[in-house]
Design an enzyme around this catalytic site. Structure first.
Site, mmCIF file in Angstrom:
data_model
loop_
_atom_site.group_PDB
_atom_site.id
_atom_site.type_symbol
_atom_site.label_atom_id
_atom_site.label_comp_id
_atom_site.label_asym_id
_atom_site.label_seq_id
_atom_site.Cartn_x
_atom_site.Cartn_y
_atom_site.Cartn_z
ATOM 1 N N LYS A 250 31.386 51.633 -5.792
ATOM 2 C CA LYS A 250 29.983 52.152 -5.395
ATOM 3 C C LYS A 250 29.918 52.587 -4.347
ATOM 4 O O LYS A 250 28.616 52.657 -4.054
ATOM 5 C CB LYS A 250 29.228 51.883 -6.067
ATOM 6 C CG LYS A 250 29.621 50.763 -7.491
ATOM 7 C CD LYS A 250 29.703 50.212 -8.520
ATOM 8 C CE LYS A 250 29.636 48.600 -8.156
ATOM 9 N NZ LYS A 250 29.468 47.744 -9.080
ATOM 10 N N ASP A 285 29.512 41.761 -13.498
ATOM 11 C CA ASP A 285 27.986 42.459 -14.250
ATOM 12 C C ASP A 285 28.711 42.154 -16.120
ATOM 13 O O ASP A 285 27.389 42.435 -16.245
ATOM 14 C CB ASP A 285 27.198 42.967 -13.564
ATOM 15 C CG ASP A 285 28.071 44.147 -13.563
ATOM 16 O OD1 ASP A 285 29.909 44.445 -13.432
ATOM 17 O OD2 ASP A 285 27.536 45.643 -12.908
HETATM 18 C C1 BGC Z 1 33.093 47.391 -10.463
HETATM 19 C C2 BGC Z 1 33.085 46.657 -11.758
HETATM 20 C C3 BGC Z 1 31.538 46.051 -11.688
HETATM 21 C C4 BGC Z 1 30.985 47.866 -12.091
HETATM 22 C C5 BGC Z 1 29.767 48.175 -13.169
HETATM 23 C C6 BGC Z 1 33.012 49.332 -10.873
HETATM 24 O O1 BGC Z 1 32.389 50.064 -9.968
HETATM 25 O O2 BGC Z 1 34.111 47.447 -9.958
HETATM 26 O O3 BGC Z 1 33.230 45.286 -11.414
HETATM 27 O O4 BGC Z 1 31.294 45.857 -12.944
HETATM 28 O O5 BGC Z 1 31.554 48.854 -11.338
HETATM 29 O O6 BGC Z 1 29.393 47.728 -12.056
#
Ligand code: BGC
Length: 610
Positions: A250, A285
């Site tokens: 992200k 999460d």
């Molecule tokens: C992460 C996860 C997370 C998801 C939602 C992803 O980019 O790798 O660990 O649960 O985003 O936040």
């Protein structure tokens, strides 16, 4: 990206050919959905049997889900970028530092959709409440820290109060210590702003089982506060309170975090600031969403996020997690929550039909070749895929297809088109429809997403609106809907009104539908794979589940706010596992799941004496 060429025919013919070609690249046939889901299942099994696969299938060491009777006043702290990037949930049984009194509190510190927020303040300064904006635009690209206080009422309900703090972009890419210092500061700021009251602690906070208070050393010499950490990135957990960061996602790239124990990173920050807080539990999460939905609904099999990122955690039989070998956890048997990290599905690039627009996005991302599935379906990326298509239509040859061949500075900017704008465009179209789709409405109170008409969705749900270039033939109602979309396009893309026609508006709407529809269908594959893995369904259908309701907790901006996302997802699940199963899906919003779930996890940790 090379300009698209159509060498023959009139302007109109060449435009039609180009648009048809794009549309076919984004279509996913029913057979393709089955193949994708089948590969999902294979990857699940591989990840459960061996470490170091993209589908990481991380054992979380959370071995049970709540049933809603748990009680207690909980504070939880977490951080998230847009809708939860990472979160820290703490439950404070005592205000940090010198206080000797034992209060039953949990705190949450999150990053989420806020603007104009104050930086965390020093505990010695008087904090000021922040202004919270709820516009869609703020929800995707602003980084926050959030601190909450959660009270579990024991009747499937909870109350939560929270504070959010803005986090600068620089923290995402700087030194990890600076980021974790900031998290610690936010917890500290919340505690200063909302000091725990001795009177707010219920006499027996955890009515079921043994009291967590019993497990804490309350002597004057050990006033440390137990804390649960929700961290929404891939972490290889080795215990409920241990785990190494595998990678950032992200858009994060903070240095010197990968390979380090995330609990320790946060603990070190608390220690540097002399805060008597001890991390006792680490959750993703999705695990938070699972636990929180289980708490409010009385059970749950899957917690999933469809927001800035995407992922799912589900309840698996420990005997199936063969990579745990002869570990005590495996010998113990029973169930364990597994964090799939399904955002990394198709990192091998062998399964999903990938378009040039996806390739461009991936190449220009900070993590090329990683999080392939996430890049097809999450809120962080859908706007960028749409922008790539729009740019290719502006540059189309021999004739431009959009905006007289003119772009704007915003459209030329990397990530210049927010997914929230797509949502706004689709909403503008939906608003004029005679009968809005009832299967996309959130039902308040129970936080359920209604499936009332899931079996009979509006035709536009399964087939995105065609790129109708013959705007003149549209009804007056449809033309006025397009007029609204045109206004949004002019405003949000910062274009000159003279360059935007109704036909352009129709094509932008069609583009948004294509990208979002593909995302929702693929999200349905992930959910169907979990249903099959947990023996609630068979791929191809024809299976009648024993359970009257199959409960799933969801969170994230796409599933909560994007028009028809849920209905399109359900249509995909129906295709994959049949109507019987889909009708029994009770997909509910795990609102504040990260806070409540992490607090519940911290509760479990303290019960285990961590
Ligand atoms: C992460 C996860 C997370 C998801 C939602 C992803 O980019 O790798 O660990 O649960 O985003 O936040």
């Amino acid at each position: 990206m090379a300009p698209i060429s159509a060498l023959i025919g009139s302007t109109e013919d060449s435009a039609r050919q180009i648009l048809d070609a794009i549309e076919s690249q984004f279509q996913l046939s029913d057979d393709a959905l089955v193949r994708i889901t089948d590969q999902f299942l294979k990857d699940f099994r591989l990840g459960l049997s061996e470490y170091n696969h993209p589908m990481a299938m991380i054992p979380t060491f959370v071995t049970g889900v709540p049933n809603g009777s748990e009680t207690g006043l909980v504070f939880h702290s977490s951080y998230a970028w847009a809708h939860f990037s990472f979160q820290v949930s703490c439950h404070f049984l005592e205000k940090h530092k010198s206080s000797r009194r034992l209060h039953c509190f949990y705190h949450v510190l999150c990053f989420t959709g806020l603007k104009d927020l104050p930086r965390p303040r020093s505990r010695w300064n008087k904090p000021v409440r922040s202004r919270i904006l709820t516009t869609e635009c703020a929800t995707y690209f602003t980084l926050f820290s959030r601190v909450c206080e959660v009270q579990l009422k024991g009747n499937h309900q909870f109350t939560l109060r929270q504070q959010k703090y803005r986090v600068s972009e620089a923290l995402k890419t700087g030194e990890a210590t600076a980021l974790f210092d900031y998290l610690a500061d936010s917890v500290d700021a919340f505690l200063t702003e909302f000091p725990s009251s001795p009177n707010s602690a219920p006499p027996d906070p955890f009515a079921t089982g043994s009291s967590a208070l019993d497990l804490l050393d309350t002597s004057d010499s050990s006033p440390a506060v137990p804390l649960g950490l929700t961290f929404s990135f891939p972490v290889e957990q080795t215990a409920l309170n241990r785990g190494k960061v595998l990678t950032w996602t992200k858009g994060f790239s903070a240095k010197n975090a990968i390979g380090h124990d995330v609990v320790q990173l946060l603990q070190d920050a608390f220690d540097r600031k002399h805060l008597h807080v001890r991390c006792v539990a680490l959750v993703n999460d999705t695990v938070g969403a699972l636990l929180s939905r289980a708490y409010t609904a009385g059970g749950c099999i899957l917690g999933s996020i469809f927001g800035t990122g995407t992922n799912g955690a589900y309840v698996e039989k420990v005997e199936n997690i063969t990579k745990l070998g002869d570990s005590p956890a495996r010998k113990h048997g029973g169930d364990m929550v597994v964090n799939t990290e399904w955002g990394a599905f198709n990192n091998t690039r062998t399964t999903l039909p990938t378009t040039p627009y996806d390739n461009k996005l991936d190449r220009e991302s900070i993590n090329p070749r990683l999080q392939a599935f996430e890049k097809f379906i999450s809120g962080m990326y859908l706007g960028e895929i749409t922008r790539n298509i729009i740019l290719s239509l502006i540059d189309a040859a021999p004739y431009p297809i959009l905006f007289n061949g003119r772009a704007s500075a915003l459209l030329n900017k990397h990530y210049g088109l927010d997914t929230a704008v797509m949502s706004e465009i689709e909403q503008a179209w939906e608003n004029g429809r005679d009968q809005p789709s009832s299967n996309d409405k959130l039902v308040n109170g129970s936080h359920a997403i209604s499936n009332a008409s899931a079996a009979h969705p509006h035709p536009s749900l399964s087939t995105p609106t065609r790129h109708f270039t013959e705007v003149d033939k549209l009804s007056p109602e449809d033309r006025s809907r397009l007029e609204r979309i045109r206004n949004i396009v002019i405003q949000r893309f910062a274009l000159d009104a003279a360059d935007v026609t109704l036909r352009d508006a129709a094509i932008v709407h069609w583009t948004s539908c294509l990208v979002a529809n593909r995302a929702a269908k693929l999200s349905g594959c992930a959910i169907a794979a979990v249903l099959v893995q947990t023996e609630k369904a068979k791929l191809g259908g024809g299976f009648v589940p024993k359970d009257e309701k199959i409960t799933i907790g969801v969170d994230g901006s796409l599933i909560e706010h994007y028009p028809n996302f849920n209905a399109r997802l359900r249509a995909s699940v129906r295709t994959l596992v049949g109507e019987e199963v889909e009708a029994r899906l009770n997909i509910g919003l795990a609102k504040d799941g990260s806070g409540v779930g992490a607090a519940l996890c911290a509760l479990q940790a303290t019960k285990q004496g961590l």
